[in-house]
Design a protein around this motif. Structure first.
Motif, PDB file in Angstrom:
ATOM      1  N   PRO A 145      52.985  30.595  29.833  1.00 30.26           N
ATOM      2  CA  PRO A 145      53.795  32.424  30.117  1.00 30.26           C
ATOM      3  C   PRO A 145      54.818  31.548  31.720  1.00 30.26           C
ATOM      4  O   PRO A 145      54.924  33.182  31.309  1.00 30.26           O
ATOM      5  N   PHE A 146      54.975  31.278  32.020  1.00 29.05           N
ATOM      6  CA  PHE A 146      55.915  30.757  33.202  1.00 29.05           C
ATOM      7  C   PHE A 146      56.049  29.630  33.476  1.00 29.05           C
ATOM      8  O   PHE A 146      55.679  28.742  32.785  1.00 29.05           O
ATOM      9  N   ASN A 147      57.265  28.945  33.452  1.00 27.76           N
ATOM     10  CA  ASN A 147      57.908  28.011  34.422  1.00 27.76           C
ATOM     11  C   ASN A 147      56.132  27.025  35.726  1.00 27.76           C
ATOM     12  O   ASN A 147      55.711  28.018  36.191  1.00 27.76           O
ATOM     13  N   LEU A 148      55.624  25.575  35.738  1.00 25.99           N
ATOM     14  CA  LEU A 148      54.537  25.529  36.535  1.00 25.99           C
ATOM     15  C   LEU A 148      55.388  23.635  36.809  1.00 25.99           C
ATOM     16  O   LEU A 148      55.206  23.617  36.029  1.00 25.99           O
ATOM     17  N   ASN A 149      55.134  23.791  38.381  1.00 27.04           N
ATOM     18  CA  ASN A 149      55.268  22.146  38.932  1.00 27.04           C
ATOM     19  C   ASN A 149      53.732  21.725  39.125  1.00 27.04           C
ATOM     20  O   ASN A 149      53.079  22.854  40.423  1.00 27.04           O
ATOM     21  N   PHE A 150      53.506  21.423  38.631  1.00 26.75           N
ATOM     22  CA  PHE A 150      52.196  20.791  38.311  1.00 26.75           C
ATOM     23  C   PHE A 150      51.778  19.840  39.031  1.00 26.75           C
ATOM     24  O   PHE A 150      51.392  18.624  38.758  1.00 26.75           O
ATOM     25  N   GLU A 151      51.206  19.827  40.139  1.00 26.84           N
ATOM     26  CA  GLU A 151      51.452  19.176  41.471  1.00 26.84           C
ATOM     27  C   GLU A 151      49.998  17.940  41.182  1.00 26.84           C
ATOM     28  O   GLU A 151      48.918  18.383  40.567  1.00 26.84           O
ATOM     29  N   ALA A 152      50.672  17.182  41.194  1.00 25.71           N
ATOM     30  CA  ALA A 152      49.839  15.602  41.225  1.00 25.71           C
ATOM     31  C   ALA A 152      48.398  15.875  42.287  1.00 25.71           C
ATOM     32  O   ALA A 152      48.222  16.451  42.934  1.00 25.71           O
ATOM     33  N   GLY A 153      46.663  15.730  41.054  1.00 23.42           N
ATOM     34  CA  GLY A 153      45.658  15.516  41.465  1.00 23.42           C
ATOM     35  C   GLY A 153      45.161  17.497  41.661  1.00 23.42           C
ATOM     36  O   GLY A 153      44.059  17.577  42.487  1.00 23.42           O
TER      37      GLY A 153
ATOM     38  N   PHE B  21      47.880  12.570  26.641  1.00 19.85           N
ATOM     39  CA  PHE B  21      49.008  10.645  26.728  1.00 19.85           C
ATOM     40  C   PHE B  21      49.485   9.974  27.499  1.00 19.85           C
ATOM     41  O   PHE B  21      49.007   9.186  28.232  1.00 19.85           O
ATOM     42  N   ARG B  22      50.142  10.628  28.192  1.00 17.52           N
ATOM     43  CA  ARG B  22      52.079  11.142  28.801  1.00 17.52           C
ATOM     44  C   ARG B  22      50.959  10.532  30.474  1.00 17.52           C
ATOM     45  O   ARG B  22      51.520   9.754  31.550  1.00 17.52           O
ATOM     46  N   TYR B  23      50.268  11.685  30.598  1.00 18.99           N
ATOM     47  CA  TYR B  23      49.930  12.084  31.992  1.00 18.99           C
ATOM     48  C   TYR B  23      48.311  12.188  32.287  1.00 18.99           C
ATOM     49  O   TYR B  23      48.288  12.135  33.845  1.00 18.99           O
ATOM     50  N   GLY B  24      47.574  12.098  31.604  1.00 17.65           N
ATOM     51  CA  GLY B  24      46.541  12.296  31.967  1.00 17.65           C
ATOM     52  C   GLY B  24      46.196  13.906  31.967  1.00 17.65           C
ATOM     53  O   GLY B  24      44.922  14.028  32.678  1.00 17.65           O
ATOM     54  N   ILE B  25      46.406  14.878  31.441  1.00 18.58           N
ATOM     55  CA  ILE B  25      46.658  16.020  31.612  1.00 18.58           C
ATOM     56  C   ILE B  25      45.365  16.130  30.721  1.00 18.58           C
ATOM     57  O   ILE B  25      45.008  16.336  29.982  1.00 18.58           O
ATOM     58  N   ARG B  26      44.287  17.338  31.132  1.00 16.84           N
ATOM     59  CA  ARG B  26      42.824  18.225  30.368  1.00 16.84           C
ATOM     60  C   ARG B  26      41.995  19.419  31.208  1.00 16.84           C
ATOM     61  O   ARG B  26      42.871  19.410  32.315  1.00 16.84           O
TER      62      ARG B  26
ATOM     63  N   ILE C 246      41.673  31.904  29.162  1.00 18.72           N
ATOM     64  CA  ILE C 246      42.395  31.492  31.123  1.00 18.72           C
ATOM     65  C   ILE C 246      41.800  29.869  30.541  1.00 18.72           C
ATOM     66  O   ILE C 246      40.828  29.710  30.377  1.00 18.72           O
ATOM     67  N   VAL C 247      42.827  29.370  30.499  1.00 14.05           N
ATOM     68  CA  VAL C 247      42.483  27.600  30.468  1.00 14.05           C
ATOM     69  C   VAL C 247      42.799  26.971  31.755  1.00 14.05           C
ATOM     70  O   VAL C 247      43.564  27.192  32.548  1.00 14.05           O
ATOM     71  N   SER C 248      41.996  26.441  32.109  1.00  8.90           N
ATOM     72  CA  SER C 248      41.554  25.344  33.237  1.00  8.90           C
ATOM     73  C   SER C 248      42.134  24.215  32.996  1.00  8.90           C
ATOM     74  O   SER C 248      41.525  23.269  32.387  1.00  8.90           O
ATOM     75  N   LEU C 249      43.379  23.661  33.655  1.00  8.54           N
ATOM     76  CA  LEU C 249      44.245  22.178  33.464  1.00  8.54           C
ATOM     77  C   LEU C 249      43.466  21.405  35.008  1.00  8.54           C
ATOM     78  O   LEU C 249      43.958  22.148  36.025  1.00  8.54           O
ATOM     79  N   GLU C 250      43.619  19.642  34.886  1.00 11.88           N
ATOM     80  CA  GLU C 250      43.760  19.412  35.444  1.00 11.88           C
ATOM     81  C   GLU C 250      45.187  17.881  35.699  1.00 11.88           C
ATOM     82  O   GLU C 250      44.656  18.007  34.343  1.00 11.88           O
ATOM     83  N   ASN C 251      45.339  18.211  36.376  1.00 16.32           N
ATOM     84  CA  ASN C 251      46.261  16.491  36.503  1.00 16.32           C
ATOM     85  C   ASN C 251      45.605  15.507  37.383  1.00 16.32           C
ATOM     86  O   ASN C 251      46.546  15.945  38.753  1.00 16.32           O
ATOM     87  N   PRO C 252      45.142  14.476  36.859  1.00 18.49           N
ATOM     88  CA  PRO C 252      44.809  13.890  38.133  1.00 18.49           C
ATOM     89  C   PRO C 252      45.487  11.938  38.128  1.00 18.49           C
ATOM     90  O   PRO C 252      45.196  11.400  38.703  1.00 18.49           O
TER      91      PRO C 252
ATOM     92  N   LYS D  59      51.247  11.770  39.759  1.00 17.78           N
ATOM     93  CA  LYS D  59      52.013  12.686  39.745  1.00 17.78           C
ATOM     94  C   LYS D  59      52.576  14.022  39.246  1.00 17.78           C
ATOM     95  O   LYS D  59      52.094  14.150  38.247  1.00 17.78           O
ATOM     96  N   SER D  60      53.058  15.210  39.858  1.00 14.56           N
ATOM     97  CA  SER D  60      54.024  16.200  39.305  1.00 14.56           C
ATOM     98  C   SER D  60      54.208  15.895  38.021  1.00 14.56           C
ATOM     99  O   SER D  60      54.788  15.061  37.489  1.00 14.56           O
ATOM    100  N   VAL D  61      54.069  17.290  37.962  1.00 13.53           N
ATOM    101  CA  VAL D  61      54.418  17.430  35.735  1.00 13.53           C
ATOM    102  C   VAL D  61      55.373  19.324  35.917  1.00 13.53           C
ATOM    103  O   VAL D  61      54.275  19.824  36.155  1.00 13.53           O
ATOM    104  N   LEU D  62      56.471  18.538  35.156  1.00 18.16           N
ATOM    105  CA  LEU D  62      56.546  20.240  35.456  1.00 18.16           C
ATOM    106  C   LEU D  62      56.138  20.303  34.194  1.00 18.16           C
ATOM    107  O   LEU D  62      57.214  20.149  32.509  1.00 18.16           O
ATOM    108  N   LEU D  63      55.659  22.061  33.973  1.00 18.79           N
ATOM    109  CA  LEU D  63      55.233  22.207  32.103  1.00 18.79           C
ATOM    110  C   LEU D  63      56.383  23.928  32.020  1.00 18.79           C
ATOM    111  O   LEU D  63      56.509  24.719  32.772  1.00 18.79           O
ATOM    112  N   ASP D  64      57.201  23.681  31.294  1.00 22.69           N
ATOM    113  CA  ASP D  64      57.926  24.565  31.152  1.00 22.69           C
ATOM    114  C   ASP D  64      57.680  25.880  30.277  1.00 22.69           C
ATOM    115  O   ASP D  64      56.790  26.337  29.026  1.00 22.69           O
ATOM    116  N   GLU D  65      57.890  27.116  30.767  1.00 21.88           N
ATOM    117  CA  GLU D  65      57.913  28.245  30.237  1.00 21.88           C
ATOM    118  C   GLU D  65      58.475  28.693  28.665  1.00 21.88           C
ATOM    119  O   GLU D  65      59.201  27.782  28.447  1.00 21.88           O
ATOM    120  N   GLY D  66      57.349  28.297  27.967  1.00 17.85           N
ATOM    121  CA  GLY D  66      58.031  28.550  26.558  1.00 17.85           C
ATOM    122  C   GLY D  66      56.992  27.045  25.402  1.00 17.85           C
ATOM    123  O   GLY D  66      57.073  27.488  24.581  1.00 17.85           O
TER     124      GLY D  66
END
Length: 167
Positions: A51-59, A92-97, A119-125, A128-135
């Motif tokens: 629903p929005f842009n998110l710079n998903f920080e490492a860890g 696969f690419r980032y380990g996001i779960r 509501i979805v709770s994601l982890e970035n283990p 590296k930060s991952v950009l999740l783009d709106e839409g």
């Protein structure tokens, strides 16, 4: 037949975790929310979109208020569940779960006090930060049928949201 629809703006605003922005700005984000849909005719799942842009920080861990609910048809949809998984490319690419590994959305969750807001709770283990783009699609929901073993049935109804059935 079950379907997806948006929760109310008030519910999404309460759940989205963004404070200090004017309602006008939040309303623009809310209005842009896309309902889940199949990517191809043979896709098992329906993609949920950021629903929005998110710079998903490492860890880090982040809760995403999707603005979406899965609406079911009472007894007709009893015996179905919506399972939510991360998109395989993100895993696969980032380990996001998902923080809870698999989201289990019961057929009566749409009747919960929170309008059945998914509501979805994601982890970035990763480191590296991952950009999740709106839409962009970030997780997928798959509706499946299940069976309850004889003698294990419940006659109780739902009132609460997350974790309410074990209270």
């Amino acid at each position: 037949m079950s379907h997806f629809e948006k929760v109310s703006f008030e519910q999404w605003k309460a759940d989205c975790g963004v404070r200090g922005l004017p309602d006008k700005d939040l309303r623009e984000w809310f209005d842009a929310i896309r309902l889940p849909e199949q990517a191809t005719a043979s896709s098992a799942g329906c993609d949920f979109f950021m629903p929005f842009n998110l710079n998903f920080e490492a860890g880090s861990t982040f809760r995403i208020a999707t603005g979406v609910r899965w609406v079911t048809d009472g007894e007709k949809d009893r015996g179905k569940v919506l399972l939510v998984f991360p998109r395989s490319g993100l895993g696969f690419r980032y380990g996001i779960r998902l923080s809870n590994t698999v989201g289990v959305i019961d057929a009566d969750y749409c009747d919960a006090d929170n309008e059945g807001h998914i509501i979805v709770s994601l982890e970035n283990p990763s480191d590296k930060s991952v950009l999740l783009d709106e839409g962009k699609a970030f997780c997928q929901g798959i509706v499946v049928s299940y069976e309850i073993p004889q003698g294990s049935e419940s006659g109780s109804g739902r009132s609460g949201g997350f974790g309410s059935t074990d209270k």
